[in-house]
Design a protein around this motif. Structure first.
Motif, PDB file in Angstrom:
ATOM      1  N   GLY A 146     -84.043 -71.522 -12.158  1.00  0.00           N
ATOM      2  CA  GLY A 146     -83.617 -72.565 -13.086  1.00  0.00           C
ATOM      3  C   GLY A 146     -83.716 -73.959 -12.495  1.00  0.00           C
ATOM      4  O   GLY A 146     -83.620 -74.946 -13.199  1.00  0.00           O
ATOM      5  N   GLY A 147     -83.859 -74.049 -11.184  1.00  0.00           N
ATOM      6  CA  GLY A 147     -83.998 -75.360 -10.572  1.00  0.00           C
ATOM      7  C   GLY A 147     -83.358 -75.445  -9.199  1.00  0.00           C
ATOM      8  O   GLY A 147     -83.914 -76.026  -8.287  1.00  0.00           O
ATOM      9  N   ALA A 148     -82.185 -74.834  -9.047  1.00  0.00           N
ATOM     10  CA  ALA A 148     -81.461 -74.997  -7.788  1.00  0.00           C
ATOM     11  C   ALA A 148     -81.953 -74.043  -6.700  1.00  0.00           C
ATOM     12  O   ALA A 148     -81.768 -74.296  -5.515  1.00  0.00           O
ATOM     13  CB  ALA A 148     -79.967 -74.815  -8.026  1.00  0.00           C
ATOM     14  N   ALA A 159     -79.018 -80.711 -26.718  1.00  0.00           N
ATOM     15  CA  ALA A 159     -78.276 -81.413 -25.670  1.00  0.00           C
ATOM     16  C   ALA A 159     -78.788 -80.900 -24.330  1.00  0.00           C
ATOM     17  O   ALA A 159     -78.564 -79.748 -23.979  1.00  0.00           O
ATOM     18  CB  ALA A 159     -76.777 -81.174 -25.782  1.00  0.00           C
ATOM     19  N   TYR A 160     -79.482 -81.764 -23.600  1.00  0.00           N
ATOM     20  CA  TYR A 160     -80.053 -81.399 -22.290  1.00  0.00           C
ATOM     21  C   TYR A 160     -78.966 -80.879 -21.357  1.00  0.00           C
ATOM     22  O   TYR A 160     -79.181 -79.933 -20.598  1.00  0.00           O
ATOM     23  CB  TYR A 160     -80.719 -82.642 -21.697  1.00  0.00           C
ATOM     24  N   ILE A 161     -77.787 -81.484 -21.438  1.00  0.00           N
ATOM     25  CA  ILE A 161     -76.733 -81.169 -20.483  1.00  0.00           C
ATOM     26  C   ILE A 161     -76.229 -79.729 -20.630  1.00  0.00           C
ATOM     27  O   ILE A 161     -75.623 -79.181 -19.715  1.00  0.00           O
ATOM     28  CB  ILE A 161     -75.577 -82.205 -20.590  1.00  0.00           C
ATOM     29  N   CYS A 162     -76.477 -79.102 -21.774  1.00  0.00           N
ATOM     30  CA  CYS A 162     -76.070 -77.703 -21.939  1.00  0.00           C
ATOM     31  C   CYS A 162     -76.873 -76.771 -21.040  1.00  0.00           C
ATOM     32  O   CYS A 162     -76.548 -75.593 -20.928  1.00  0.00           O
ATOM     33  CB  CYS A 162     -76.196 -77.271 -23.389  1.00  0.00           C
ATOM     34  N   ILE A 164     -71.628 -65.027 -14.765  1.00  0.00           N
ATOM     35  CA  ILE A 164     -72.876 -65.329 -14.056  1.00  0.00           C
ATOM     36  C   ILE A 164     -73.834 -66.019 -15.024  1.00  0.00           C
ATOM     37  O   ILE A 164     -74.013 -65.567 -16.160  1.00  0.00           O
ATOM     38  CB  ILE A 164     -73.528 -64.032 -13.519  1.00  0.00           C
ATOM     39  N   VAL A 165     -74.414 -67.123 -14.567  1.00  0.00           N
ATOM     40  CA  VAL A 165     -75.448 -67.802 -15.346  1.00  0.00           C
ATOM     41  C   VAL A 165     -76.747 -67.692 -14.555  1.00  0.00           C
ATOM     42  O   VAL A 165     -76.788 -68.060 -13.385  1.00  0.00           O
ATOM     43  CB  VAL A 165     -75.109 -69.294 -15.566  1.00  0.00           C
ATOM     44  N   ASN A 166     -77.765 -67.145 -15.193  1.00  0.00           N
ATOM     45  CA  ASN A 166     -79.088 -67.066 -14.556  1.00  0.00           C
ATOM     46  C   ASN A 166     -80.169 -67.542 -15.505  1.00  0.00           C
ATOM     47  O   ASN A 166     -80.084 -67.353 -16.717  1.00  0.00           O
ATOM     48  CB  ASN A 166     -79.416 -65.615 -14.143  1.00  0.00           C
ATOM     49  N   CYS A 202     -71.547 -83.345 -12.273  1.00  0.00           N
ATOM     50  CA  CYS A 202     -72.712 -82.460 -12.231  1.00  0.00           C
ATOM     51  C   CYS A 202     -73.906 -83.242 -11.682  1.00  0.00           C
ATOM     52  O   CYS A 202     -73.831 -84.448 -11.509  1.00  0.00           O
ATOM     53  CB  CYS A 202     -73.007 -81.897 -13.627  1.00  0.00           C
ATOM     54  N   PRO A 203     -75.003 -82.559 -11.391  1.00  0.00           N
ATOM     55  CA  PRO A 203     -76.131 -83.264 -10.762  1.00  0.00           C
ATOM     56  C   PRO A 203     -77.001 -84.092 -11.714  1.00  0.00           C
ATOM     57  O   PRO A 203     -78.069 -84.515 -11.302  1.00  0.00           O
ATOM     58  CB  PRO A 203     -76.953 -82.130 -10.147  1.00  0.00           C
ATOM     59  N   LEU A 204     -76.576 -84.363 -12.949  1.00  0.00           N
ATOM     60  CA  LEU A 204     -77.447 -85.158 -13.820  1.00  0.00           C
ATOM     61  C   LEU A 204     -77.668 -86.559 -13.263  1.00  0.00           C
ATOM     62  O   LEU A 204     -78.764 -87.116 -13.354  1.00  0.00           O
ATOM     63  CB  LEU A 204     -76.921 -85.230 -15.255  1.00  0.00           C
TER      64      LEU A 204
HETATM   65  C1  LIG Z   1     -78.692 -81.485 -16.047  1.00  0.00           C
HETATM   66  C2  LIG Z   1     -79.063 -80.077 -15.721  1.00  0.00           C
HETATM   67  C3  LIG Z   1     -79.872 -79.350 -16.600  1.00  0.00           C
HETATM   68  C4  LIG Z   1     -80.207 -78.040 -16.320  1.00  0.00           C
HETATM   69  N1  LIG Z   1     -81.008 -77.382 -17.211  1.00  0.00           N
HETATM   70  C5  LIG Z   1     -81.330 -76.082 -16.961  1.00  0.00           C
HETATM   71  C6  LIG Z   1     -82.128 -75.353 -17.880  1.00  0.00           C
HETATM   72  O1  LIG Z   1     -82.555 -75.870 -18.917  1.00  0.00           O
HETATM   73  N2  LIG Z   1     -82.413 -74.056 -17.606  1.00  0.00           N
HETATM   74  C7  LIG Z   1     -81.943 -73.447 -16.476  1.00  0.00           C
HETATM   75  O2  LIG Z   1     -82.202 -72.279 -16.271  1.00  0.00           O
HETATM   76  N3  LIG Z   1     -81.197 -74.119 -15.581  1.00  0.00           N
HETATM   77  C8  LIG Z   1     -80.870 -75.411 -15.800  1.00  0.00           C
HETATM   78  N4  LIG Z   1     -80.073 -76.075 -14.896  1.00  0.00           N
HETATM   79  C9  LIG Z   1     -79.574 -75.332 -13.714  1.00  0.00           C
HETATM   80  C10 LIG Z   1     -78.318 -74.539 -14.049  1.00  0.00           C
HETATM   81  O3  LIG Z   1     -77.181 -75.349 -13.839  1.00  0.00           O
HETATM   82  C11 LIG Z   1     -78.151 -73.296 -13.181  1.00  0.00           C
HETATM   83  O4  LIG Z   1     -78.275 -73.671 -11.846  1.00  0.00           O
HETATM   84  C12 LIG Z   1     -79.149 -72.205 -13.445  1.00  0.00           C
HETATM   85  O5  LIG Z   1     -79.198 -71.863 -14.805  1.00  0.00           O
HETATM   86  C13 LIG Z   1     -78.777 -70.981 -12.662  1.00  0.00           C
HETATM   87  O6  LIG Z   1     -79.725 -69.965 -12.822  1.00  0.00           O
HETATM   88  P1  LIG Z   1     -80.635 -69.465 -11.603  1.00  0.00           P
HETATM   89  O7  LIG Z   1     -79.734 -69.296 -10.429  1.00  0.00           O
HETATM   90  O8  LIG Z   1     -81.203 -68.189 -12.080  1.00  0.00           O
HETATM   91  O9  LIG Z   1     -81.650 -70.530 -11.377  1.00  0.00           O
HETATM   92  C14 LIG Z   1     -79.733 -77.415 -15.144  1.00  0.00           C
HETATM   93  C15 LIG Z   1     -78.938 -78.137 -14.269  1.00  0.00           C
HETATM   94  C16 LIG Z   1     -78.610 -79.453 -14.541  1.00  0.00           C
HETATM   95  C17 LIG Z   1     -77.767 -80.195 -13.576  1.00  0.00           C
END
Ligand SMILES: Cc1cc2nc3c(=O)[nH]c(=O)nc-3n(C[C@H](O)[C@H](O)[C@H](O)COP(=O)(O)O)c2cc1C
Ligand code: SF4
Ligand code: FES
Lengths: 435, 180
Positions: A59-61, A171-174, A209-211, A392-394
């Motif tokens: 997802g990014g992190a 909403a991007y922040i969701c 858990i969010v993935n 949050c990291p926005l």
């Molecule tokens: C502003 C912002 C937007 C995010 N948008 C997404 C997104 O659209 N999809 C996503 O999977 N993770 C997004 N993330 C990361 C999530 O917070 C989260 O780390 C991720 O869903 C965890 O899943 P993973 O460990 O499988 O990557 C975003 C984070 C931030 C700070």
């Protein structure tokens, strides 16, 4: 290596029938779920396999998926699982391909992931703009229920799991995990302070858990073929394959599955076919709009994996690769991006709410011909007051492109300011008007 | 929007939608958590959420109208006012910008005779700029309700407007997904 060599995730991309349950099953689908539930793999064994595979969150992190699952308190009995399909990071359109062409792969991966953390209810949170995709996934979930892969006593194993397809509303922040959770509780999608982390206290204050979609979609392969087979792809620390969604004027934009560690040069020249006719490469934002930009000469000598991109001063992020041609004005592009972050700030934190607005207005002023050399320092100064200081990291997501554009393309900013000065040789505030 | 929604105006929602709301309330783990999908049910039928819709959900979900208004206004896709018949939402984010979103928006402004953010006087078309639609490699693109039009050119846009003026919504690039 060619685009067709790697099909761990993308085997059914571009096909018109890959979304059907019968097709997925005929091609080995739900075999991993049977292996887990009928051949009696334990929760620990599933978690260990995923941990051993070195799968990092897509997802990014980039946090290791199996490790995150391990944070759920062992004695918890009400656990929730969220699949993050909010996909709103500019430049990113890979999860859409996964859910569009192959929804059952993600559903199977989700069921196995839920079993591993003992979740009883899973949400697939799909951004509202993907209305057609919500129906597609709902249909696949209905098929999975009818086939006995969801609901009570799945495949006779005694494990129960419900799944809800939840539609966002713009909403991007969701996409941020706590924003996502708050959104489903029927509130504004504003992030919460961490800790507590969702794995301990999330949805309805229960472990959650969010993935990302791609993270869970990788799970069936890992279970079927084993951690070692997964690790055979990629580098030592960047295991497996990764989807990159490529936009901009290249010959063949689209979604590609690459083994991590692939040199950018090879990906760009051989897979993407280089730039479109008449275009020249200027810069690349490699992991979605929130990561630092790299000029052509820097990205050309970098490999596509977590470490190499980190050393190069950027991040792999979501894999949303934005290719910028020579013809683009970098100050204009950063104005587009700053407008986006300003628009999408949820407004809770002063540094983010005000800072994104300031960045946007200062860049806009520069472009409108009202800039001074001090404005560049002012931009840096505003960035200093935002990074790392918010819930949050926005805020950081806005600062990273802003700083890197200034850092790597400063002459373009300076040239613009000089033009302005030449056009209006007197002070911005003529004498007498100065306060 | 005022949290007190006792406007006396008639609010009509079909029995199918009302039944769907009851279903969602039963499916979601708490009543309040069904708020977004319930708002979608009303949006899908009426195109916006009128005050009567808020009253209905206050009753069904046992949440305050203040909370509902907060959610209604936070998310850009929920609307608390009636909309134009066709809301054209053009992505103006980075990838589409690189691929020509700006000239495309200028073209639409000329064809419709309105600026970005405005609605035509007959209430038929609204033109909006929106953030990334998740079609970055297929840009420039625009969204019309649940239809996403990709790889846009001025010619393609002209064809789209012509169809809409005739009252036909042409097949979108993503409509393939709706077929079997
Ligand atoms: C502003 C912002 C937007 C995010 N948008 C997404 C997104 O659209 N999809 C996503 O999977 N993770 C997004 N993330 C990361 C999530 O917070 C989260 O780390 C991720 O869903 C965890 O899943 P993973 O460990 O499988 O990557 C975003 C984070 C931030 C700070
Ligand atoms: S950093 Fe910005 S988006 Fe994140 S919680 Fe604070 S105000 Fe909201
Ligand atoms: S930037 Fe336009 S769809 Fe992503």
């Amino acid at each position: 290596m060619t685009p067709n060599d790697y099909t761990m995730l993308s085997a059914r991309f571009g096909r018109s029938d890959g979304h059907k349950l019968a097709v997925y099953e005929a091609e080995g689908g739900y075999r991993a779920l049977r292996k887990v539930l009928q051949d009696g793999m334990s929760r620990e064994e599933v978690r260990e396999e995923v941990k051993g595979a070195g799968l990092r969150g897509r997802g990014g992190a980039g946090f290791p998926t199996g490790v995150k699952w391990g944070f759920v308190p062992p004695d918890a009995d009400e656990i929730y699982f969220f699949v993050n399909a909010d996909e709103s990071e500019p430049g990113t359109f890979k999860d859409r391909y996964l859910l569009d062409y192959d929804p059952h792969q993600t559903i199977e991966g989700t069921i196995i992931s839920c079993f591993a953390v003992k979740a009883k209810l899973a949400f697939i949170y799909i951004r509202g703009e993907f209305g057609w995709l919500v129906d597609r996934v709902q249909k696949a979930v209905d098929e999975a229920y009818a086939a006995g892969y969801l609901g009570k006593d799945i495949l006779g194993s005694g494990y129960d799991l419900e799944m809800i397809v939840h539609k966002g509303a713009g909403a991007y922040i969701c996409g941020e995990e706590t924003g996502l959770i708050n959104s489903v509780t029927g509130r504004k999608g504003q992030p919460s302070i961490k800790p507590p982390f969702p794995a301990v206290q999330g949805f309805l204050d229960k472990p959650t858990i969010v993935n990302n979609v791609e993270s869970v979609a990788s799970v069936p392969f890992i279970i079927n073929e084993g951690a070692a087979a997964y690790k055979a792809f990629g580098t030592e620390k960047s295991c497996g394959t990764k989807l990159f969604s490529v936009s901009g004027p290249v010959k063949r934009p689209g979604v590609y599955e690459i083994p991590l560690g692939l040199p950018f040069r090879e990906f760009f020249n051989d897979w993407l076919g280089g730039m479109a006719e008449g275009e020249k490469l200027k810069a690349v934002i490699v992991g979605g709009s929130s990561v630092p930009v790299l000029p052509a000469e820097e990205i050309m000598n970098t490999n596509l994996d977590y470490e190499s991109l980190g050393e190069a001063g950027t991040m792999l992020g979501s894999g949303g690769m934005i290719v910028i041609p020579e013809s683009c004005d970098m100050v204009e592009l950063i104005q587009v991006l700053m407008h986006f972050y300003f628009d999408e700030s949820c407004g809770q934190c002063t540094p983010c709410r005000e800072g994104t607005g300031w960045l946007h207005r200062i860049v806009k002023r520069l472009r409108g011909g009202g800039g001074t050399p001090e404005d560049l320092d002012l931009l840096e100064h505003v960035c200093d007051g935002m990074a790392g200081l918010t819930i949050c990291p926005l805020a950081d997501a806005a600062v990273m492109p802003m700083r890197s554009f200034l850092d790597k393309f400063r002459p373009e900013f300076e040239a613009l300011i000089q033009e302005t000065a030449a056009a209006a040789p007197t002070s911005r505030w003529p004498r007498g008007e100065q306060e | 929007m005022s949290p007190s929604t006792d406007t006396g105006a008639a609010f009509e929602l079909s029995d199918v939608s009302r039944a769907r709301i009851d279903e969602l309330v039963a499916q979601y783990p708490t009543k309040a958590s069904a708020l977004m999908p319930c708002l979608w049910v009303i949006m899908d039928e009426l195109g916006w959420v009128p005050p009567g819709g808020i009253d209905l959900l206050v009753d069904k979900l046992q949440v305050t109208s203040a909370r509902i208004c907060e959610v209604l206004t936070f998310y850009t896709m929920f609307r608390s006012e009636p909309q134009a018949e066709y809301v054209l939402q053009v992505c103006h984010n980075i990838s589409c910008h690189i691929m020509g979103a700006r000239p495309l928006i200028a073209h639409l402004e000329k064809r419709l005779g309105v600026r970005l953010g405005e609605t035509t006087p007959d209430g038929k078309f609204a033109l909006e700029g929106v953030e990334c639609l998740g079609a970055c490699g297929h840009g420039p693109c625009l969204q019309l309700g649940r239809h996403l039009y990709e790889y846009l050119t001025p010619e393609k846009v002209d064809g789209l407007l012509e169809s809409l003026r005739r009252g036909e919504i042409p097949r979108a690039d993503t409509d393939r997904e709706l077929e079997d």
